[in-house]
Design a protein around this motif. Structure first.
Motif, mmCIF file in Angstrom:
data_model
loop_
_atom_site.group_PDB
_atom_site.id
_atom_site.type_symbol
_atom_site.label_atom_id
_atom_site.label_comp_id
_atom_site.label_asym_id
_atom_site.label_seq_id
_atom_site.Cartn_x
_atom_site.Cartn_y
_atom_site.Cartn_z
ATOM 1 N N LYS A 1 -4.407 -6.460 -3.605
ATOM 2 C CA LYS A 1 -5.218 -5.875 -2.706
ATOM 3 C C LYS A 1 -4.653 -4.949 -1.957
ATOM 4 O O LYS A 1 -5.336 -3.710 -1.798
ATOM 5 C CB LYS A 1 -5.973 -6.949 -1.691
ATOM 6 N N ALA A 2 -3.532 -4.878 -1.338
ATOM 7 C CA ALA A 2 -2.916 -4.071 -0.539
ATOM 8 C C ALA A 2 -2.746 -2.751 -1.667
ATOM 9 O O ALA A 2 -2.610 -1.653 -1.194
ATOM 10 C CB ALA A 2 -1.733 -4.521 -0.034
ATOM 11 N N ASN B 1 0.840 4.146 -3.092
ATOM 12 C CA ASN B 1 0.245 5.259 -2.715
ATOM 13 C C ASN B 1 1.076 6.420 -3.014
ATOM 14 O O ASN B 1 0.844 7.496 -3.554
ATOM 15 C CB ASN B 1 0.091 5.281 -1.309
ATOM 16 N N TYR C 1 0.739 -0.971 0.026
ATOM 17 C CA TYR C 1 0.013 -0.024 0.019
ATOM 18 C C TYR C 1 0.905 1.295 0.010
ATOM 19 O O TYR C 1 0.650 2.256 -0.569
ATOM 20 C CB TYR C 1 -0.700 -0.113 1.098
ATOM 21 N N LYS D 1 -5.358 5.286 -7.103
ATOM 22 C CA LYS D 1 -6.543 5.806 -7.778
ATOM 23 C C LYS D 1 -6.476 6.483 -9.242
ATOM 24 O O LYS D 1 -7.280 6.303 -9.844
ATOM 25 C CB LYS D 1 -6.841 7.501 -6.698
ATOM 26 N N ARG E 1 -4.136 -1.893 -4.348
ATOM 27 C CA ARG E 1 -5.281 -1.326 -4.860
ATOM 28 C C ARG E 1 -5.714 -0.143 -3.930
ATOM 29 O O ARG E 1 -6.163 0.767 -4.493
ATOM 30 C CB ARG E 1 -6.325 -2.324 -4.913
ATOM 31 N N LYS E 2 -5.686 -0.364 -2.736
ATOM 32 C CA LYS E 2 -5.867 0.476 -1.693
ATOM 33 C C LYS E 2 -5.165 1.820 -1.976
ATOM 34 O O LYS E 2 -5.516 2.996 -1.409
ATOM 35 C CB LYS E 2 -5.713 0.141 -0.176
ATOM 36 N N THR F 1 -9.468 -8.322 -6.800
ATOM 37 C CA THR F 1 -8.584 -7.243 -6.402
ATOM 38 C C THR F 1 -8.790 -5.789 -6.730
ATOM 39 O O THR F 1 -8.196 -4.958 -6.323
ATOM 40 C CB THR F 1 -6.988 -7.357 -7.154
#
Ligand code: KIV
Length: 270
Positions: A75-76, A36, A32, A82, A78-79, A113
């Motif tokens: 999944k991590a 990010n 993540y 954007k 994806r968070k 995911t």
């Protein structure tokens, strides 16, 4: 998400970038926090690479990586994402056995995911599978040249396509992959003259890693460009930081502060 964010990078935007002559930036991510950061600074593509087998798990090759592991990391990631296009590397044997199996695994990865495309290694033998994946609505990024899942066939991580016959087969595979609908193509560790020829022969963007300056975009493994591995210095990696040294110094200072009673201070206590 696409409707909410008009600047969202989609497979179509990636293809338009080639037409507009805008270079495509891509990096891998496995968690993540890095995803990010990459998204915030404007990276175009984030790939959850099966290179996580090497750099995250410490495996010798990418072969042991499983679909469940790729899903966990994606999944991590994806968070944290954007804007960038999120692509997932399909692990060894998750798409080679049968078309049905490939659709099931690639579909599962996208469903679970929220990633937007998959990457699949290989040329001619993969054409029917990729054609079908694209037909059912799963965008595919191709991958030619040094394809790490075939490392035991190659016998080394040397540059591919140096001989005329292999260079010609990479060029023909690239054209065939375009025909079956891949939206972009990774070219790994091939001579820059060959990458230039491939890039000029197809209308979809090429993303190079160790393939020289003529590709439409570039990708690196994020830990490599951050200088996280002091012992791994391949010619094609430019280190934009020396994080290994910085991090080890931080860890040493932390240990020293504990041993000397310097941490925590009064201000850091309740
Ligand atoms: O697994 C990976 O990280 C990759 C890129 C280096 C292209 O395939």
């Amino acid at each position: 998400m696409i409707l909410e964010n008009p600047r969202k990078i989609t497979t179509k935007v990636i293809q338009r970038m080639k037409k507009d002559g805008e270079k495509i930036s891509a990096l891998t991510a496995y968690d993540y926090i890095i995803a990010n950061m990459l998204d915030e600074v404007g990276i175009d593509i984030i790939l959850v690479g099966d290179s996580l087998g090497n750099v995250f798990q410490g495996q010798e090759t990418t072969l042991p990586v499983t679909v469940d592991e790729i899903i966990y990391h994606t999944k991590a990631v994806r968070k944290g994402v954007k804007r960038a296009l999120l692509v997932v590397d399909m692990p060894f044997l998750s798409y080679q056995i049968s078309i049905e199996d490939a659709i099931r695994n690639c579909g599962r990865v996208l469903k679970e995911t929220g990633a937007e495309a998959v990457k699949i290694e290989g040329g001619k033998p993969m054409l029917p599978t990729i054609k079908r994946l694209v037909e059912v609505g799963i965008p595919v990024m191709g991958h030619l040249g040094l394809t790490p899942q075939s490392i035991h066939k190659f016998g080394s991580y040397d540059v591919r396509g140096k001989q005329k016959q292999e260079a010609e087969s990479i060029l023909q595979d690239a054209k065939a992959l375009e025909q079956v609908g891949v939206f972009s193509l990774v070219l790994e560790k091939i001579p820059s003259s060959l990458a230039k020829k491939v890039t000029n022969s197809i209308s979809i963007p090429t993303i190079g890693i160790g393939a020289g300056p003529y590709c439409d975009g570039q990708i690196l493994v994020v830990y490599d460009m951050l200088g996280m591995f002091e012992d791994f210095q391949p010619k094609f990696v430019r280190k934009y930081a020396e994080l290994s040294k910085t991090m080890k110094n931080a860890f040493r200072n932390y240990i020293k502060d504990i041993k000397t009673g310097n941490f925590p201070s009064k201000e850091e206590s309740f």
